[in-house]
Design an enzyme around this catalytic site. Sequence first.
Site, mmCIF file in Angstrom:
data_model
loop_
_atom_site.group_PDB
_atom_site.id
_atom_site.type_symbol
_atom_site.label_atom_id
_atom_site.label_comp_id
_atom_site.label_asym_id
_atom_site.label_seq_id
_atom_site.Cartn_x
_atom_site.Cartn_y
_atom_site.Cartn_z
ATOM 1 N N LYS A 78 29.243 35.482 19.337
ATOM 2 C CA LYS A 78 29.791 36.830 19.499
ATOM 3 C C LYS A 78 28.989 37.627 20.519
ATOM 4 O O LYS A 78 29.270 38.798 20.751
ATOM 5 C CB LYS A 78 29.805 37.553 18.154
ATOM 6 C CG LYS A 78 30.830 36.970 17.194
ATOM 7 C CD LYS A 78 30.899 37.696 15.869
ATOM 8 C CE LYS A 78 31.991 37.078 15.015
ATOM 9 N NZ LYS A 78 32.055 37.685 13.663
ATOM 10 N N HIS A 85 32.446 41.785 5.476
ATOM 11 C CA HIS A 85 33.153 40.559 5.864
ATOM 12 C C HIS A 85 33.045 39.589 4.679
ATOM 13 O O HIS A 85 32.056 39.616 3.949
ATOM 14 C CB HIS A 85 32.418 39.999 7.095
ATOM 15 C CG HIS A 85 33.066 38.856 7.786
ATOM 16 N ND1 HIS A 85 33.043 37.574 7.286
ATOM 17 C CD2 HIS A 85 33.722 38.790 8.969
ATOM 18 C CE1 HIS A 85 33.672 36.769 8.146
ATOM 19 N NE2 HIS A 85 34.094 37.476 9.170
ATOM 20 N N CYS A 144 39.129 38.881 7.755
ATOM 21 C CA CYS A 144 38.109 38.391 6.811
ATOM 22 C C CYS A 144 37.513 39.535 6.003
ATOM 23 O O CYS A 144 36.308 39.540 5.699
ATOM 24 C CB CYS A 144 36.986 37.629 7.510
ATOM 25 S SG CYS A 144 37.533 36.191 8.401
ATOM 26 N N ASP A 187 23.853 42.170 7.716
ATOM 27 C CA ASP A 187 24.779 41.321 8.462
ATOM 28 C C ASP A 187 24.931 41.956 9.842
ATOM 29 O O ASP A 187 25.612 42.964 9.994
ATOM 30 C CB ASP A 187 26.119 41.254 7.718
ATOM 31 C CG ASP A 187 27.205 40.552 8.528
ATOM 32 O OD1 ASP A 187 26.976 40.254 9.707
ATOM 33 O OD2 ASP A 187 28.283 40.316 7.959
ATOM 34 N N GLN A 247 28.123 41.962 14.186
ATOM 35 C CA GLN A 247 28.790 42.869 15.126
ATOM 36 C C GLN A 247 27.806 43.835 15.782
ATOM 37 O O GLN A 247 28.214 44.650 16.614
ATOM 38 C CB GLN A 247 29.884 43.680 14.415
ATOM 39 C CG GLN A 247 31.028 42.862 13.883
ATOM 40 C CD GLN A 247 31.807 42.143 14.981
ATOM 41 O OE1 GLN A 247 31.789 42.521 16.142
ATOM 42 N NE2 GLN A 247 32.483 41.072 14.608
HETATM 43 C C1 LIG Z 1 32.033 37.281 12.529
HETATM 44 C C2 LIG Z 1 31.353 37.945 11.409
HETATM 45 C C3 LIG Z 1 30.708 37.199 10.424
HETATM 46 C C4 LIG Z 1 30.723 35.706 10.389
HETATM 47 O O1 LIG Z 1 30.151 35.167 11.541
HETATM 48 P P1 LIG Z 1 30.303 33.604 11.830
HETATM 49 O O2 LIG Z 1 29.853 33.496 13.255
HETATM 50 O O3 LIG Z 1 31.744 33.275 11.643
HETATM 51 O O4 LIG Z 1 29.426 32.888 10.880
HETATM 52 C C5 LIG Z 1 30.058 37.888 9.421
HETATM 53 N N1 LIG Z 1 30.039 39.219 9.397
HETATM 54 C C6 LIG Z 1 30.644 39.972 10.335
HETATM 55 C C7 LIG Z 1 30.555 41.452 10.265
HETATM 56 C C8 LIG Z 1 31.327 39.354 11.365
HETATM 57 O O5 LIG Z 1 31.952 40.091 12.282
#
Ligand SMILES: *Cc1c(COP(=O)(O)O)cnc(C)c1O
Length: 403
Positions: A223, A120, A361, A197, A200
């Site tokens: 999320k 992302h 993104c 990260d 997800q």
């Molecule tokens: C949504 C997402 C982000 C960013 O998260 P935010 O809540 O917008 O800060 C980063 N990495 C992944 C894989 C995402 O799906």
Amino acid sequence: MDINKIREDYPILQRQIEGRPLIYLDNAATSQTPRPVVEAIDKMYYHYKANVHRGVHTLSQEATDLVELTREKVRAFINAGSTQEVIFTRGTTEGINLVASSFGQMLENGDEIIVSVMEHHSNIVPWQLIGQRKRVTLRVVPINERGEIDMQAYEDLFSDNTRFVAVAHVSNVLGTVNPVKQMIEIAHRHGVPVLIDGAQAAPHVHVDVQDLDCDFYAFSSHKMYGPAGVGILYGKRYWLNQMPPYQGGGEMIGQVTFERTTFAELPFKFEAGTPDFVDIAAFGAAIDYIRSLGIDNIAAHEHELLTAAVDGLMGIEGMRLFGTSLNKSGVVSFLVNDISSYDMGLLLDKLGIAVRTGHHCAQPLMARYGVTGMVRASFAVYNTLDEVAAFVAATRRVADMLR
Ligand SMILES: *Cc1c(COP(=O)(O)O)cnc(C)c1O
């Protein structure tokens, strides 16, 4: 799990769009919020609102206790060793920026950071920003056609200059669940720390930061059935203690004079200013909610939805699915012939179906597949097999209209 019972906790799912029942399949962008979480926000405003970690008065103590209770719930949820390693942020993006900005100060010209092609933008741009101040370069791990990390290429990217690895646990586009434990082991063999990260992953798979042995793990409340505006950064105490503060201000200090400032202990050293204490307290309710359903039950249900969606979509002529790893979470991205994702999304919306379109993104990943956008459907615990069937039928209908 009784999905119809679960759905009662989400008034938004009763909405009609264009005269049809809403089918919400944009959960990888943000999930909906169940009543217990919204009620926790209300309760905070109606009964407990006071600034935290400051006052001796009862309200302030109570608000502080609620925030610290969430910290402990998060610690247990990801099995961190200590609440000192759990930092509240605004979201995944801020968590990664914190590490890039702070750890970045310890990097030197010529250093290299490894990321994957499926990251992302939040896990690319913060690392590039370091590169604008120092000569730090990104090395990019490729993927195969199924959307899986090329592990040999990953290992081959390590050099004497590698200082950091930053990689997604689960891809927001491909749904691939990356073999992060193995990737971390390889990095550690080279003496390199790893940030995962987890945006997800946290809502869909069991996360155990001690078992993974990751050095940092970032994710977002919004999320995972929680309120917007709150994120978590897990970091090993070993690193957090060495890293300089990210922002300066209240809460993060020990002693301040005009000559010199000492910093607070972890985790407060990285929490400058008033945190979003209302939503942090409510995030605790979201964790309780996930625990009450059971993350493994949620994952099993979403897998059933994914299988039905993939089976259905594959029957549509001209269908091209992106991300076909066996180890995949509830995300399905696709294009039909050369129909633009935007047109597809617009017409699906007319049928009441909310999907994501565009580059998600992840422009470098789009470039990898030679496209500018994809349509993405992503599932949560409250989605049903009937909704998946309606989505597949609508996609077929729209594809036939546009081809
Ligand atoms: C949504 C997402 C982000 C960013 O998260 P935010 O809540 O917008 O800060 C980063 N990495 C992944 C894989 C995402 O799906």
